[in-house]
Design an enzyme around this catalytic site. Structure first.
Site, PDB file in Angstrom:
ATOM      1  N   GLU A   1      64.848  35.619  48.965  1.00 44.52           N
ATOM      2  CA  GLU A   1      65.689  36.349  48.010  1.00 44.52           C
ATOM      3  C   GLU A   1      67.051  35.655  47.920  1.00 44.52           C
ATOM      4  O   GLU A   1      67.756  35.540  48.920  1.00 44.52           O
ATOM      5  CB  GLU A   1      65.872  37.799  48.480  1.00 44.52           C
ATOM      6  CG  GLU A   1      66.582  38.646  47.456  1.00 44.52           C
ATOM      7  CD  GLU A   1      66.786  40.096  47.916  1.00 44.52           C
ATOM      8  OE1 GLU A   1      67.203  40.298  49.063  1.00 44.52           O
ATOM      9  OE2 GLU A   1      66.529  40.996  47.104  1.00 44.52           O
TER      10      GLU A   1
ATOM     11  N   LYS B   1      77.562  56.073  54.475  1.00 44.18           N
ATOM     12  CA  LYS B   1      78.277  54.819  54.797  1.00 44.18           C
ATOM     13  C   LYS B   1      77.977  53.837  53.673  1.00 44.18           C
ATOM     14  O   LYS B   1      76.907  53.246  53.622  1.00 44.18           O
ATOM     15  CB  LYS B   1      77.752  54.276  56.134  1.00 44.18           C
ATOM     16  CG  LYS B   1      78.706  53.430  56.935  1.00 44.18           C
ATOM     17  CD  LYS B   1      79.178  52.136  56.342  1.00 44.18           C
ATOM     18  CE  LYS B   1      78.183  51.020  56.187  1.00 44.18           C
ATOM     19  NZ  LYS B   1      78.761  49.916  55.363  1.00 44.18           N
TER      20      LYS B   1
ATOM     21  N   GLU C   1      64.566  50.915  51.775  1.00 45.05           N
ATOM     22  CA  GLU C   1      64.321  50.251  50.477  1.00 45.05           C
ATOM     23  C   GLU C   1      64.997  48.891  50.579  1.00 45.05           C
ATOM     24  O   GLU C   1      66.221  48.806  50.686  1.00 45.05           O
ATOM     25  CB  GLU C   1      64.942  51.052  49.328  1.00 45.05           C
ATOM     26  CG  GLU C   1      64.345  52.423  49.124  1.00 45.05           C
ATOM     27  CD  GLU C   1      62.903  52.372  48.672  1.00 45.05           C
ATOM     28  OE1 GLU C   1      62.499  51.369  48.057  1.00 45.05           O
ATOM     29  OE2 GLU C   1      62.178  53.328  48.963  1.00 45.05           O
TER      30      GLU C   1
ATOM     31  N   CYS D   1      67.849  44.504  42.970  1.00 45.51           N
ATOM     32  CA  CYS D   1      66.696  44.347  43.873  1.00 45.51           C
ATOM     33  C   CYS D   1      65.450  44.034  43.066  1.00 45.51           C
ATOM     34  O   CYS D   1      64.531  43.384  43.557  1.00 45.51           O
ATOM     35  CB  CYS D   1      66.494  45.602  44.707  1.00 45.51           C
ATOM     36  SG  CYS D   1      66.381  47.086  43.707  1.00 45.51           S
TER      37      CYS D   1
HETATM   38  P1  NAD Z   1      72.994  44.544  53.313  1.00 50.60           P
HETATM   39  O1  NAD Z   1      71.701  44.683  54.032  1.00 50.60           O
HETATM   40  O2  NAD Z   1      73.896  43.442  53.692  1.00 50.60           O
HETATM   41  O3  NAD Z   1      73.862  45.878  53.470  1.00 50.60           O
HETATM   42  C1  NAD Z   1      73.335  47.147  53.096  1.00 50.60           C
HETATM   43  C2  NAD Z   1      74.118  48.226  53.810  1.00 50.60           C
HETATM   44  O4  NAD Z   1      73.837  48.128  55.213  1.00 50.60           O
HETATM   45  C3  NAD Z   1      75.636  48.094  53.683  1.00 50.60           C
HETATM   46  O5  NAD Z   1      76.233  49.370  53.612  1.00 50.60           O
HETATM   47  C4  NAD Z   1      76.027  47.409  54.974  1.00 50.60           C
HETATM   48  O6  NAD Z   1      77.365  47.656  55.366  1.00 50.60           O
HETATM   49  C5  NAD Z   1      75.053  48.063  55.942  1.00 50.60           C
HETATM   50  N1  NAD Z   1      74.804  47.289  57.168  1.00 50.60           N
HETATM   51  C6  NAD Z   1      75.066  45.992  57.432  1.00 50.60           C
HETATM   52  N2  NAD Z   1      74.692  45.685  58.699  1.00 50.60           N
HETATM   53  C7  NAD Z   1      74.159  46.809  59.226  1.00 50.60           C
HETATM   54  C8  NAD Z   1      73.590  47.136  60.481  1.00 50.60           C
HETATM   55  N3  NAD Z   1      73.474  46.235  61.457  1.00 50.60           N
HETATM   56  N4  NAD Z   1      73.129  48.399  60.686  1.00 50.60           N
HETATM   57  C9  NAD Z   1      73.204  49.319  59.704  1.00 50.60           C
HETATM   58  N5  NAD Z   1      73.751  49.074  58.492  1.00 50.60           N
HETATM   59  C10 NAD Z   1      74.231  47.836  58.260  1.00 50.60           C
HETATM   60  O7  NAD Z   1      72.640  44.492  51.746  1.00 50.60           O
HETATM   61  P2  NAD Z   1      73.626  44.328  50.522  1.00 50.60           P
HETATM   62  O8  NAD Z   1      74.100  42.917  50.483  1.00 50.60           O
HETATM   63  O9  NAD Z   1      74.644  45.418  50.505  1.00 50.60           O
HETATM   64  O10 NAD Z   1      72.638  44.611  49.301  1.00 50.60           O
HETATM   65  C11 NAD Z   1      71.755  43.672  48.817  1.00 50.60           C
HETATM   66  C12 NAD Z   1      70.363  43.875  49.372  1.00 50.60           C
HETATM   67  O11 NAD Z   1      69.914  45.200  49.086  1.00 50.60           O
HETATM   68  C13 NAD Z   1      69.336  42.954  48.735  1.00 50.60           C
HETATM   69  O12 NAD Z   1      68.442  42.496  49.719  1.00 50.60           O
HETATM   70  C14 NAD Z   1      68.629  43.869  47.741  1.00 50.60           C
HETATM   71  O13 NAD Z   1      67.330  43.448  47.376  1.00 50.60           O
HETATM   72  C15 NAD Z   1      68.619  45.140  48.491  1.00 50.60           C
HETATM   73  N6  NAD Z   1      68.415  46.272  47.580  1.00 50.60           N
HETATM   74  C16 NAD Z   1      67.210  46.902  47.584  1.00 50.60           C
HETATM   75  C17 NAD Z   1      66.962  47.955  46.701  1.00 50.60           C
HETATM   76  C18 NAD Z   1      65.637  48.687  46.692  1.00 50.60           C
HETATM   77  O14 NAD Z   1      65.563  49.761  46.115  1.00 50.60           O
HETATM   78  N7  NAD Z   1      64.586  48.144  47.294  1.00 50.60           N
HETATM   79  C19 NAD Z   1      67.968  48.364  45.818  1.00 50.60           C
HETATM   80  C20 NAD Z   1      69.191  47.684  45.841  1.00 50.60           C
HETATM   81  C21 NAD Z   1      69.417  46.647  46.725  1.00 50.60           C
END
Ligand code: NAD
Length: 494
Positions: free
Chosen positions: A391, A181, A256, A290
């Site tokens: 963040e 997803k 992550e 990230c």
């Molecule tokens: P997000 O948490 O909004 O979304 C991540 C994924 O989760 C998306 O596919 C989203 O559709 C899905 N999602 C949203 N609500 C959900 C729910 N209730 N249950 C399950 N899945 C759900 O994050 P984003 O805006 O896509 O990405 C940015 C974030 O990701 C930042 O916080 C960044 O630091 C983090 N990130 C971390 C790493 C790492 O390796 N630690 C790498 C890249 C990004």
């Protein structure tokens, strides 16, 4: 040029070996953040029923897939990586149009997926266990690795090819089947990854793709008892929710999550290197990595000179469409993120931080059309301010002055996150002390907070994750479990 509604391509979910429409009959559009009127395609706005079908297909495909010898599964992953390599230029351009980062950055994103695919494919030939002596006579003990079953993979938009590949490749090598997803800002690159896996020869049902809203689809995937593991990269807020839901049924999740990464600059640092490192890590990918540097913790002795130089670097950055080879910083991923980033500028000013540059979207220039935000620097930031703790995920840098190594470490550790941290110093004693003292999963010396290598573990501590590591030879561990085997072979009696 904007794509018109009639010529717009419609992309489908991939379930059980076929490209399928959502049960909802609804779609959503994917747009270019540099030119929001340009639509890249229409994607399925899926529902829980589509997730159910995808999990069913993955469950049905699991017995046959796990029976294929692991080296052969690895061969399929290798072929997928080689196909991505052939398609690199085309995919990089698509990714720049889909989420905005520069061509150099999107090429790097895809190259990371390729390199990791080549590396992890050979784990199919290792999948090592232990062979150990028993305490009893005529007995042998060993461990073997087993796949988990159906794995749910949920990914963010900022590394649209690398992160889905980091998870999908080892999950498949380990013998699991997958429901992927992707984030709704970047469904196209996920389709392209699945196409490569299909073209490489994954049997029907082994890889499944469902696009659509995170909350609905996430809940359907996370709460389904047939899913053995959820592997999510995303925000800490979503990660906590997923962990809570998985925890209710004692199902696994590997997370992550976010970061608030710092570069510490000591008074003995090479300032040329430090300024270049901060500019790249704070404003590269528009601060949406990230591992982006969002804090600089600097010895007061170097503060004024650093501030002058980093402001000059920020103001000289060429901001624009990432497809232009001259561009050094692209747009944010969407216009909603422009508002979210700007809120933090107001918060920072209310908290008493001093804005040195930026702090606004480009409202009266050719960039006004897109989700562009100026590289922004605050100084005189203190550790308790929200801009120093939360963040922001945009091109916003907070500079925090300190007076000693000890204070620098204390400030660096004063957030809920612990993904990545860097220190610029020429003092070897500080290097070894910081290696021990900094609370982060990744530490860099005389280099910025970003960067991963396929053969080294990647992940964070504290609220940046829940203890798992991606990449490296241990990547397969997350997607498998250990079975301990005891074999008795005493002489046969009678
Ligand atoms: P997000 O948490 O909004 O979304 C991540 C994924 O989760 C998306 O596919 C989203 O559709 C899905 N999602 C949203 N609500 C959900 C729910 N209730 N249950 C399950 N899945 C759900 O994050 P984003 O805006 O896509 O990405 C940015 C974030 O990701 C930042 O916080 C960044 O630091 C983090 N990130 C971390 C790493 C790492 O390796 N630690 C790498 C890249 C990004």
């Amino acid at each position: 040029m904007a794509t018109t509604a009639t010529e717009m391509q419609t992309y489908h979910n991939y379930i059980g070996g076929a490209w399928r429409e959502s049960a909802s009959g609804e779609t959503f559009v994917d747009t270019n953040p540099a030119h929001p009127s340009e639509v890249l395609g229409r994607f399925q706005k899926s529902t829980a029923a589509d997730v159910d079908a995808a999990i069913g297909a993955a469950e049905a495909a699991f017995p046959a897939w796990r029976a294929i010898p692991a080296p052969q599964r690895g061969e399929i992953i290798l072929r997928a990586a080689l196909l991505l390599e052939q398609r690199l230029d085309e995919l990089a351009r698509l990714m720049t149009r889909e989420m905005g980062k520069t061509l150099k950055e999107t090429r790097g994103d895809i190259q990371t997926a390729i390199d990791f695919g080549k590396y992890i494919a050979s784990e199919g030939r290792r999948a090592e266990g232990e062979t150990v002596p028993s305490a009893l006579p005529d007995k042998m003990c060993l461990t073997i690795r087993q796949p988990l079953g159906v794995v749910g993979i949920i990914t963010p938009w900022n590394f649209p090819m690398a992160i889905p590949a980091w998870k999908t490749f080892p999950a498949l090598v380990a013998g699991n089947t997958v429901v992927l997803k992707p984030a709704s800002d970047t469904p196209l690159l996920a389709v392209k990854l699945v196409e490569a896996l299909v073209d490489a020869g994954t049997p029907p049902g082994v890889i499944n793709l469902v696009t659509g809203p995170g909350g609905t689809l996430g809940d359907a995937l996370v709460c389904d008892q047939r899913v053995a593991l959820i592997s999510l990269t995303g925000s800490t807020e979503v990660g906590k929710r997923v962990a809570e839901l998985c925890g209710r049924d004692l199902r696994r999740c590997s997370l992550e999550l976010g970061g608030k990464n710092a570069i510490i600059i000591m008074d003995d640092a090479n300032l040329d290197e430090a300024v270049a490192g901060v500019a790249w890590a704070a404003f590269g990918t528009t601060g949406q990595r990230c591992t982006a540097t969002s804090r600089v913790i600097i010895h007061r002795a170097a503060l004024n000179e650093f501030n002058q130089r980093i402001v000059a670097a920020a103001e000289n950055l060429r901001v624009g469409d990432g497809l232009d080879p001259q561009t050094e910083m692209g747009p944010l991923v969407n216009t909603g993120r422009v508002r979210a980033v700007h809120e933090y500028i107001e918060i920072g000013q209310q908290e008493g931080a001093k804005l040195l540059t930026g702090g606004a979207a480009y409202s009266d220039s050719p960039l006004a059309e897109g989700a562009f935000y100026a590289p922004t620097i605050f100084t005189n930031v203190t550790p308790e301010m929200r801009i120093a703790r939360e963040e922001i995920f945009g091109p916003v840098l907070s500079v925090l002055p300190v007076g000693s190594y000890e204070e620098a470490i204390q400030v660096a550790n004063a957030t809920e996150y612990g993904l990545s941290c860097a220190m610029y110093t020429d003092d070897m004693r500080k290097v070894f002390r910081a290696m021990r003292d900094i609370q982060a999963g990744l530490i860099y010396f005389n280099a910025p907070t970003t960067g991963a290598e396929p053969h080294l573990p990647f992940g964070g501590v504290k609220n940046s994750g829940n203890g798992h590591r991606e990449l490296g030879s241990g990547a397969v561990d997350e997607f498998s479990e250990v079975k301990t085997v005891f074999v008795s072979y005493p002489p046969r009696r009678g």
